[in-house]
Each structure stands twice: as C-alpha cells, then as structure tokens.
Scaffold this motif. Sequence first.
Motif, PDB file in Angstrom:
ATOM      1  N   ALA A 185      51.734  58.632  46.049  1.00  0.00           N
ATOM      2  CA  ALA A 185      50.364  58.572  45.540  1.00  0.00           C
ATOM      3  C   ALA A 185      49.397  58.864  46.687  1.00  0.00           C
ATOM      4  O   ALA A 185      49.519  58.303  47.777  1.00  0.00           O
ATOM      5  N   GLY A 186      48.431  59.731  46.446  1.00  0.00           N
ATOM      6  CA  GLY A 186      47.540  60.146  47.515  1.00  0.00           C
ATOM      7  C   GLY A 186      46.547  59.089  47.940  1.00  0.00           C
ATOM      8  O   GLY A 186      46.083  59.078  49.080  1.00  0.00           O
ATOM      9  N   ALA A 187      46.192  58.196  47.030  1.00  0.00           N
ATOM     10  CA  ALA A 187      45.277  57.092  47.332  1.00  0.00           C
ATOM     11  C   ALA A 187      45.728  55.877  46.532  1.00  0.00           C
ATOM     12  O   ALA A 187      46.122  56.005  45.371  1.00  0.00           O
ATOM     13  N   VAL A 188      45.683  54.719  47.165  1.00  0.00           N
ATOM     14  CA  VAL A 188      46.073  53.475  46.496  1.00  0.00           C
ATOM     15  C   VAL A 188      45.012  52.428  46.783  1.00  0.00           C
ATOM     16  O   VAL A 188      44.575  52.261  47.929  1.00  0.00           O
ATOM     17  N   THR A 189      44.591  51.729  45.726  1.00  0.00           N
ATOM     18  CA  THR A 189      43.603  50.657  45.852  1.00  0.00           C
ATOM     19  C   THR A 189      44.181  49.370  45.284  1.00  0.00           C
ATOM     20  O   THR A 189      44.745  49.368  44.188  1.00  0.00           O
ATOM     21  N   VAL A 190      44.030  48.280  46.033  1.00  0.00           N
ATOM     22  CA  VAL A 190      44.357  46.954  45.516  1.00  0.00           C
ATOM     23  C   VAL A 190      43.087  46.362  44.937  1.00  0.00           C
ATOM     24  O   VAL A 190      42.062  46.254  45.628  1.00  0.00           O
ATOM     25  N   LEU A 191      43.132  46.020  43.652  1.00  0.00           N
ATOM     26  CA  LEU A 191      41.995  45.410  42.961  1.00  0.00           C
ATOM     27  C   LEU A 191      42.140  43.901  43.070  1.00  0.00           C
ATOM     28  O   LEU A 191      43.026  43.309  42.457  1.00  0.00           O
ATOM     29  N   SER A 192      41.288  43.288  43.857  1.00  0.00           N
ATOM     30  CA  SER A 192      41.465  41.905  44.277  1.00  0.00           C
ATOM     31  C   SER A 192      40.437  40.964  43.672  1.00  0.00           C
ATOM     32  O   SER A 192      39.245  41.296  43.604  1.00  0.00           O
ATOM     33  N   PRO A 193      40.860  39.755  43.265  1.00  0.00           N
ATOM     34  CA  PRO A 193      39.850  38.742  42.927  1.00  0.00           C
ATOM     35  C   PRO A 193      38.945  38.525  44.136  1.00  0.00           C
ATOM     36  O   PRO A 193      39.416  38.608  45.283  1.00  0.00           O
ATOM     37  N   PRO A 194      37.673  38.249  43.922  1.00  0.00           N
ATOM     38  CA  PRO A 194      36.762  38.090  45.052  1.00  0.00           C
ATOM     39  C   PRO A 194      37.237  37.070  46.088  1.00  0.00           C
ATOM     40  O   PRO A 194      37.094  37.282  47.292  1.00  0.00           O
ATOM     41  N   ASN A 195      37.860  35.970  45.626  1.00  0.00           N
ATOM     42  CA  ASN A 195      38.280  34.939  46.575  1.00  0.00           C
ATOM     43  C   ASN A 195      39.546  35.311  47.351  1.00  0.00           C
ATOM     44  O   ASN A 195      39.970  34.573  48.242  1.00  0.00           O
ATOM     45  N   ALA A 196      40.157  36.441  47.013  1.00  0.00           N
ATOM     46  CA  ALA A 196      41.342  36.898  47.740  1.00  0.00           C
ATOM     47  C   ALA A 196      41.077  38.176  48.522  1.00  0.00           C
ATOM     48  O   ALA A 196      41.993  38.730  49.145  1.00  0.00           O
ATOM     49  N   LEU A 197      39.835  38.633  48.518  1.00  0.00           N
ATOM     50  CA  LEU A 197      39.512  39.924  49.122  1.00  0.00           C
ATOM     51  C   LEU A 197      39.846  39.953  50.612  1.00  0.00           C
ATOM     52  O   LEU A 197      40.474  40.902  51.104  1.00  0.00           O
ATOM     53  N   VAL A 247      40.969  48.316  49.445  1.00  0.00           N
ATOM     54  CA  VAL A 247      40.802  47.047  48.739  1.00  0.00           C
ATOM     55  C   VAL A 247      39.439  47.053  48.054  1.00  0.00           C
ATOM     56  O   VAL A 247      38.436  47.455  48.647  1.00  0.00           O
ATOM     57  N   ARG A 248      39.434  46.589  46.816  1.00  0.00           N
ATOM     58  CA  ARG A 248      38.193  46.549  46.044  1.00  0.00           C
ATOM     59  C   ARG A 248      38.100  45.199  45.326  1.00  0.00           C
ATOM     60  O   ARG A 248      39.074  44.759  44.694  1.00  0.00           O
ATOM     61  N   SER A 249      36.962  44.532  45.436  1.00  0.00           N
ATOM     62  CA  SER A 249      36.755  43.276  44.726  1.00  0.00           C
ATOM     63  C   SER A 249      36.581  43.561  43.236  1.00  0.00           C
ATOM     64  O   SER A 249      35.845  44.472  42.844  1.00  0.00           O
ATOM     65  N   LEU A 250      37.281  42.773  42.405  1.00  0.00           N
ATOM     66  CA  LEU A 250      37.213  42.976  40.952  1.00  0.00           C
ATOM     67  C   LEU A 250      37.256  41.619  40.274  1.00  0.00           C
ATOM     68  O   LEU A 250      38.266  40.924  40.330  1.00  0.00           O
ATOM     69  N   ALA A 305      45.982  52.196  41.254  1.00  0.00           N
ATOM     70  CA  ALA A 305      45.360  50.895  41.474  1.00  0.00           C
ATOM     71  C   ALA A 305      46.353  49.792  41.106  1.00  0.00           C
ATOM     72  O   ALA A 305      47.050  49.886  40.093  1.00  0.00           O
ATOM     73  N   VAL A 306      46.410  48.761  41.936  1.00  0.00           N
ATOM     74  CA  VAL A 306      47.307  47.631  41.718  1.00  0.00           C
ATOM     75  C   VAL A 306      46.470  46.360  41.661  1.00  0.00           C
ATOM     76  O   VAL A 306      45.680  46.091  42.570  1.00  0.00           O
TER      77      VAL A 306
END
Length: 302
Positions: free
Chosen positions: A65-77, A89-92, A41-42
């Motif tokens: 890496a087999g799976a990568v997720t970008v943890l994004s501020p909601p306003n940048a999703l 991409v995941r809102s965080l 996760a990034v």
Amino acid sequence: MTSRAATHLSGSLVENRPELWLDHFPWPGGDTHKYARGHLAVFSGPASMTGAARLSARGGARIGAGAVTVLSPPNALLVNAIHLTAIMVRSLADANALDAFQEKARCRAYVLGPGFGNLEKANAFAITVLAFKQASSLVLDADGITAFRDKPEILFEAIKSSASHVVTTPHEGEFSRLFPDLGEDEGLTRVDRAREAARRSGAVVILKGEETIIADPDGRAAINRNATPFLATAGSGDVLAGFCGGLLAQGMPPFEAASAAVWLHAETASRFGPGLIAEDLPDALPAVLTELGPKALKPKRR
C-alpha cells in the motif's frame, strides 16, 4: 441427513497456491506514485490496545500500500504517534468524523477490528464505511466481527446493498458468533461452512485454522496448506488483516487478495520458523515477495 445449507453450495475448490492469484498481484509499474498504489486506513483501539492496529498497518505497508493511516481515538493519538514513522496517524472520534476523513482522503481500503475494543463504535464505523459514496474495501477482523454477533443480518444487508467489497477473517469462535447455525451443523465440512457463510453474508470469508479456507460469495473456495504452528502467536492475525487490506487498497480483487494474503502470511511464517512473533512477519515478507515478483523487480546480482 443432508444439511439444508448444503443445498446452496457450489463452485470450484482448489489448493491455494500463487498460480491462483499471481496474475492479479499489484506489482508497481515504473510510472507509479504512492497514492496510485492505494491508501489504506486501519482503525485503532484505545490507548492500552493500540499495538494490534499498528501491526495491521505495518503489514499493509509492507505488502505494498502506497500510504497507510492509523485512525486513532483522540486519547490514543500520542501513543500511536510515538510508535509510527512512515505510517500516518489521524485523530478520529466518531462516525461523522469518518465521513469527513473519507471525503478528503479517499482511502481504497479499511481494516476494522484488531484490538478495537468498543463494539458499539465498531458497528457504527463498519456501517459508515459500507455507506460511503465512493466504493472502498473493508476487512473485518476480531472485534469488527464480534460487533455484529447480536444482529448479523444488519451487517449482511449492509454488505449486499453496498458498492464496497468486504473480507472477513474469523477464527472458529468468531465464525460461530456470526453464523451460529453453521457452526453447530455437523453435516457440513469447514469448506461447506465457509462457502455458505460467504453466500449468506456477501463477503469473502477467510475461515482461519490449520488449513485456512478462503470462500467467495460466488461459490469459489481455496484451501491453504502451507501454514506452520509458529503462527500461533499473539498478533499474527492482525498482520494477516493488514496484508489483506494492503492488497485491497492496491485494487486486487477480493477473493484473490484474500488468497494471496493467507498464502504469503503462512509462507513468511514457515520460512522464519522458531522464535517467530507477529512483529517479524511484515519485515520478513519482502524476501518472499522478491522471489515471486517479475524479473524487473528482482535485485540485480553483481
């Protein structure tokens, strides 16, 4: 006069070459699957600063890496989602949401700092990752390092009380923010300073420069000499953080992961040569990996 810090220094110093870490490299087996290869996760910064996180994420994916997720501020999703395909991409919004995400996703590694911007939130996210029940690895780069400049001891205590592995990737300026006394100590070499910083912090330290130093808290250190001036381009450090995070997500030991990431980053850039920009690094990496990989992974000639 000998520096007081120098009295703590010991361990081997070697040149960083593939022989140092290749036996630990996480080549996939025939029975693997994406989550067996690790989830990285990034953390992304705000809408105007999302590119750095995407560079890190792409670097982590390219290095295996087999799976990568970008943890994004909601306003940048939406900004992140428009630019990403294979990377999730995941809102965080905050540290509480991060706890819930880790409980479900069980990421093995995180990259925090590239283009992040909000130092208070970076501080909270780093401490939260280090407090996870399930051990993970954390790469602290850029703003993830600067977030602790006022009270670095809080970071060091959290690292030493955590089951997680930490790799920091400072350039000289960022190094001095966490270790001002070491940065000003003319009695220490760069190797000495990196070793003492690793011992003091409990983290593997990648001290970036023309000759990058990789230092482990146990005293081991490696000096990297295959870099090129073409790496002096915006975003190249973000890709390095992603390379390191991707290897950690696959279970590579932190000192070997850091050493491999640094060597592969420099070798890829050296082979690419003039005109290099950060976006080129992840896509040029597979050719270098193919040469290093075991025979079973090499493409067959027809």
